[in-house]
Motif scaffolding. Sequence first.
Motif, mmCIF file in Angstrom:
data_model
loop_
_atom_site.group_PDB
_atom_site.id
_atom_site.type_symbol
_atom_site.label_atom_id
_atom_site.label_comp_id
_atom_site.label_asym_id
_atom_site.label_seq_id
_atom_site.Cartn_x
_atom_site.Cartn_y
_atom_site.Cartn_z
ATOM 1 N N VAL A 12 0.853 -1.178 0.000
ATOM 2 C CA VAL A 12 0.000 0.000 0.000
ATOM 3 C C VAL A 12 0.895 1.236 0.000
ATOM 4 O O VAL A 12 1.821 1.334 0.788
ATOM 5 C CB VAL A 12 -0.928 0.008 1.233
ATOM 6 N N VAL A 13 0.597 2.173 -0.906
ATOM 7 C CA VAL A 13 1.373 3.402 -1.025
ATOM 8 C C VAL A 13 0.462 4.592 -0.757
ATOM 9 O O VAL A 13 -0.554 4.758 -1.426
ATOM 10 C CB VAL A 13 2.003 3.520 -2.433
ATOM 11 N N MET A 14 0.848 5.410 0.234
ATOM 12 C CA MET A 14 0.038 6.571 0.580
ATOM 13 C C MET A 14 0.202 7.653 -0.471
ATOM 14 O O MET A 14 1.309 8.005 -0.867
ATOM 15 C CB MET A 14 0.466 7.117 1.942
ATOM 16 N N GLU A 15 -0.920 8.174 -0.933
ATOM 17 C CA GLU A 15 -0.963 9.303 -1.848
ATOM 18 C C GLU A 15 -1.617 10.468 -1.107
ATOM 19 O O GLU A 15 -1.867 10.368 0.090
ATOM 20 C CB GLU A 15 -1.739 8.926 -3.116
ATOM 21 N N TYR A 19 -4.995 5.748 -0.822
ATOM 22 C CA TYR A 19 -3.893 4.792 -0.783
ATOM 23 C C TYR A 19 -3.984 3.906 -2.022
ATOM 24 O O TYR A 19 -5.044 3.337 -2.297
ATOM 25 C CB TYR A 19 -3.982 3.910 0.459
ATOM 26 N N ASP A 20 -2.881 3.787 -2.755
ATOM 27 C CA ASP A 20 -2.831 2.855 -3.875
ATOM 28 C C ASP A 20 -2.539 1.468 -3.332
ATOM 29 O O ASP A 20 -1.677 1.293 -2.459
ATOM 30 C CB ASP A 20 -1.727 3.239 -4.871
ATOM 31 N N VAL A 21 -3.239 0.467 -3.848
ATOM 32 C CA VAL A 21 -3.096 -0.915 -3.404
ATOM 33 C C VAL A 21 -2.525 -1.738 -4.553
ATOM 34 O O VAL A 21 -3.072 -1.724 -5.667
ATOM 35 C CB VAL A 21 -4.459 -1.501 -2.961
ATOM 36 N N ALA A 30 -7.510 1.932 -5.540
ATOM 37 C CA ALA A 30 -7.230 3.033 -4.631
ATOM 38 C C ALA A 30 -8.317 2.999 -3.573
ATOM 39 O O ALA A 30 -9.503 2.855 -3.898
ATOM 40 C CB ALA A 30 -7.237 4.369 -5.360
ATOM 41 N N TRP A 39 -13.575 2.674 5.445
ATOM 42 C CA TRP A 39 -12.759 2.608 4.227
ATOM 43 C C TRP A 39 -13.652 2.323 3.032
ATOM 44 O O TRP A 39 -14.558 1.494 3.111
ATOM 45 C CB TRP A 39 -11.708 1.509 4.366
ATOM 46 N N ILE A 59 -3.452 -0.637 7.583
ATOM 47 C CA ILE A 59 -2.961 0.749 7.487
ATOM 48 C C ILE A 59 -3.083 1.423 8.855
ATOM 49 O O ILE A 59 -2.138 2.031 9.348
ATOM 50 C CB ILE A 59 -3.727 1.539 6.413
#
Length: 64
Positions: A12-15, A19-21, A30, A39, A59
């Motif tokens: 998972v990348v925080m934007e 969050y992109d999964v 996302a 969520w 997260i």
Amino acid sequence: MVYAENSVNCKVVMENEFYDVYFDGRWMAAIAHTDEWTWIQASGVPLPENIIEEIGARIESEYK
């Protein structure tokens, strides 16, 4: 994580607002946190609600 009866590596990348999964390096969705502390999926491949909740819980556990 188990998705569609397969074990996948979930990253998972925080934007800025979501969050992109990624599953096994492939972008899947996302997800975003709502004002009601739930969520939701904002875009991408439709994921089951329990998967979205599991990712969201993981997260949140990083910030406790």
